[in-house]
Motif scaffolding. Sequence first.
Motif, PDB file in Angstrom:
ATOM      1  N   GLY A  91      16.836  16.080   4.202  1.00 59.98           N
ATOM      2  CA  GLY A  91      15.825  17.107   3.938  1.00 59.98           C
ATOM      3  C   GLY A  91      15.251  17.678   5.221  1.00 59.98           C
ATOM      4  N   ILE A  92      14.986  16.809   6.192  1.00 59.05           N
ATOM      5  CA  ILE A  92      14.477  17.251   7.492  1.00 59.05           C
ATOM      6  C   ILE A  92      15.499  18.166   8.163  1.00 59.05           C
ATOM      7  CG2 ILE A  92      13.917  16.476   9.840  1.00 59.05           C
ATOM      8  CD1 ILE A  92      12.646  13.984   8.537  1.00 59.05           C
ATOM      9  N   SER A  93      16.770  17.816   8.039  1.00 57.29           N
ATOM     10  CA  SER A  93      17.839  18.619   8.632  1.00 57.29           C
ATOM     11  C   SER A  93      17.922  19.998   7.979  1.00 57.29           C
ATOM     12  CB  SER A  93      19.186  17.898   8.486  1.00 57.29           C
ATOM     13  OG  SER A  93      19.143  16.625   9.084  1.00 57.29           O
ATOM     14  N   LEU A  94      17.838  20.050   6.648  1.00 62.69           N
ATOM     15  CA  LEU A  94      17.886  21.334   5.950  1.00 62.69           C
ATOM     16  C   LEU A  94      16.707  22.222   6.340  1.00 62.69           C
ATOM     17  CD1 LEU A  94      18.980  20.351   2.307  1.00 62.69           C
ATOM     18  CD2 LEU A  94      20.360  21.436   4.091  1.00 62.69           C
ATOM     19  N   THR A  95      15.549  21.606   6.471  1.00 60.81           N
ATOM     20  CA  THR A  95      14.363  22.369   6.874  1.00 60.81           C
ATOM     21  C   THR A  95      14.559  22.967   8.260  1.00 60.81           C
ATOM     22  OG1 THR A  95      12.972  20.871   5.572  1.00 60.81           O
ATOM     23  CG2 THR A  95      11.860  22.276   7.184  1.00 60.81           C
ATOM     24  N   ALA A  96      15.132  22.184   9.157  1.00 56.08           N
ATOM     25  CA  ALA A  96      15.396  22.679  10.511  1.00 56.08           C
ATOM     26  C   ALA A  96      16.399  23.823  10.484  1.00 56.08           C
ATOM     27  CB  ALA A  96      15.916  21.543  11.386  1.00 56.08           C
ATOM     28  N   LYS A  97      17.428  23.706   9.632  1.00 54.92           N
ATOM     29  CA  LYS A  97      18.461  24.735   9.553  1.00 54.92           C
ATOM     30  C   LYS A  97      17.952  26.034   8.931  1.00 54.92           C
ATOM     31  CE  LYS A  97      22.156  24.488  10.536  1.00 54.92           C
ATOM     32  NZ  LYS A  97      22.833  24.812  11.809  1.00 54.92           N
ATOM     33  N   SER A  98      16.821  25.980   8.263  1.00 56.61           N
ATOM     34  CA  SER A  98      16.262  27.201   7.672  1.00 56.61           C
ATOM     35  C   SER A  98      15.813  28.181   8.751  1.00 56.61           C
ATOM     36  CB  SER A  98      15.073  26.861   6.761  1.00 56.61           C
ATOM     37  OG  SER A  98      13.933  26.506   7.534  1.00 56.61           O
ATOM     38  N   GLU A  99      15.586  27.663   9.952  1.00 57.13           N
ATOM     39  CA  GLU A  99      15.174  28.471  11.102  1.00 57.13           C
ATOM     40  C   GLU A  99      13.802  29.117  10.887  1.00 57.13           C
ATOM     41  OE1 GLU A  99      18.322  31.219  11.869  1.00 57.13           O
ATOM     42  OE2 GLU A  99      19.749  29.657  12.425  1.00 57.13           O
TER      43      GLU A  99
ATOM     44  N   ILE B  20      25.912  25.427   8.074  1.00 59.00           N
ATOM     45  CA  ILE B  20      24.969  26.310   7.381  1.00 59.00           C
ATOM     46  C   ILE B  20      24.323  27.270   8.372  1.00 59.00           C
ATOM     47  CG2 ILE B  20      22.880  26.439   5.974  1.00 59.00           C
ATOM     48  CD1 ILE B  20      23.503  23.661   4.928  1.00 59.00           C
ATOM     49  N   LYS B  21      24.485  28.555   8.127  1.00 51.94           N
ATOM     50  CA  LYS B  21      23.903  29.573   8.996  1.00 51.94           C
ATOM     51  C   LYS B  21      23.290  30.661   8.113  1.00 51.94           C
ATOM     52  CE  LYS B  21      27.322  28.712  12.630  1.00 51.94           C
ATOM     53  NZ  LYS B  21      26.401  27.918  13.453  1.00 51.94           N
ATOM     54  N   PRO B  22      22.046  30.501   7.721  1.00 53.21           N
ATOM     55  CA  PRO B  22      21.397  31.488   6.838  1.00 53.21           C
ATOM     56  C   PRO B  22      21.327  32.852   7.505  1.00 53.21           C
ATOM     57  CG  PRO B  22      19.776  30.032   7.817  1.00 53.21           C
ATOM     58  CD  PRO B  22      21.113  29.448   8.150  1.00 53.21           C
ATOM     59  N   SER B  23      21.655  33.877   6.733  1.00 46.70           N
ATOM     60  CA  SER B  23      21.669  35.233   7.291  1.00 46.70           C
ATOM     61  C   SER B  23      20.599  36.137   6.691  1.00 46.70           C
ATOM     62  CB  SER B  23      23.050  35.869   7.090  1.00 46.70           C
ATOM     63  OG  SER B  23      23.391  35.891   5.708  1.00 46.70           O
ATOM     64  N   THR B  24      19.966  35.673   5.629  1.00 45.08           N
ATOM     65  CA  THR B  24      18.914  36.468   4.999  1.00 45.08           C
ATOM     66  C   THR B  24      17.663  35.618   4.812  1.00 45.08           C
ATOM     67  OG1 THR B  24      19.519  35.891   2.713  1.00 45.08           O
ATOM     68  CG2 THR B  24      20.672  37.770   3.730  1.00 45.08           C
ATOM     69  N   LEU B  25      16.541  36.288   4.606  1.00 44.50           N
ATOM     70  CA  LEU B  25      15.283  35.573   4.396  1.00 44.50           C
ATOM     71  C   LEU B  25      15.354  34.727   3.134  1.00 44.50           C
ATOM     72  CD1 LEU B  25      12.376  35.007   5.182  1.00 44.50           C
ATOM     73  CD2 LEU B  25      11.683  37.076   3.936  1.00 44.50           C
ATOM     74  N   LEU B  26      16.032  35.232   2.105  1.00 45.02           N
ATOM     75  CA  LEU B  26      16.164  34.487   0.853  1.00 45.02           C
ATOM     76  C   LEU B  26      16.915  33.179   1.091  1.00 45.02           C
ATOM     77  CD1 LEU B  26      15.810  34.246  -2.184  1.00 45.02           C
ATOM     78  CD2 LEU B  26      17.913  35.581  -2.488  1.00 45.02           C
ATOM     79  N   GLU B  27      17.991  33.239   1.874  1.00 45.27           N
ATOM     80  CA  GLU B  27      18.752  32.036   2.181  1.00 45.27           C
ATOM     81  C   GLU B  27      17.908  31.053   2.996  1.00 45.27           C
ATOM     82  OE1 GLU B  27      22.192  33.496   4.167  1.00 45.27           O
ATOM     83  OE2 GLU B  27      23.239  34.046   2.312  1.00 45.27           O
ATOM     84  N   GLN B  28      17.120  31.576   3.920  1.00 46.46           N
ATOM     85  CA  GLN B  28      16.250  30.716   4.727  1.00 46.46           C
ATOM     86  C   GLN B  28      15.210  30.023   3.856  1.00 46.46           C
ATOM     87  OE1 GLN B  28      15.147  33.912   7.583  1.00 46.46           O
ATOM     88  NE2 GLN B  28      15.750  32.463   9.174  1.00 46.46           N
TER      89      GLN B  28
END
Length: 214
Positions: free
Chosen positions: A20-28, A100-108
């Motif tokens: 979970g911590i990792s996913l939060t970090a990847k949200s940028e 995982i590389k979010p490209s939109t605000l929705l993905e983030q």
Amino acid sequence: MKITQRYCFFAVGLFFMGFGISLTAKSELGNSPISSVPYVLSLGFPLTLGTFTILLLSVFILIQVLLLGKNFPPIQFIQLALAPLLGICIDFGMVLASFIKPSTLLEQLTLLLLGCLFVAIGVYIQVEAKTVMNAGEAIVKVLSEITKIEFGTMKMIFDWSLVAIGVLFSFLLFGELRGIGIGTIISAFLVGFLIKGIRKLIGTRRFHTKKEDA
């Protein structure tokens, strides 16, 4: 539940939290509160997020010892062995989420919400396992018991304190805000709220099950 099952249950919770911590970090959008200080430090020094997390958890253990004194149960020193496990889970989670590389605000935002949910589930599982907790949650439990403040509420207070310290370190190291953003603020509120919701949901289901069995 047997002791072996409890520790297996705890290990699952530890993984959930690390991922979970990792996913939060990847949200940028900013790292989670529990990792705000380690993440800022990892940006300024050549150590991983997991390594700085281990160091921070060690500080938490020291604080527990100072607060409880002779009342600190010796078995709780096992937290010193669990701290590296969480650090490893975090770094492993970062590897798993590396694609995982979010490209939109929705993905983030989606990543942020999933990260918060995984952290909340991880915390809940560790508490319910009724074994030795990891230091990040154990110190919240100690503070909750000392102040008589409900665990979820104390979790939010504690998270906000970590965010404030992270902001301070960020300005001291870089002269600007790094590693902390709107996602950090959302997490500070949301994780504690989700923990409360999970506890109520599981508690309600247990209650209904007992009534039906009766």
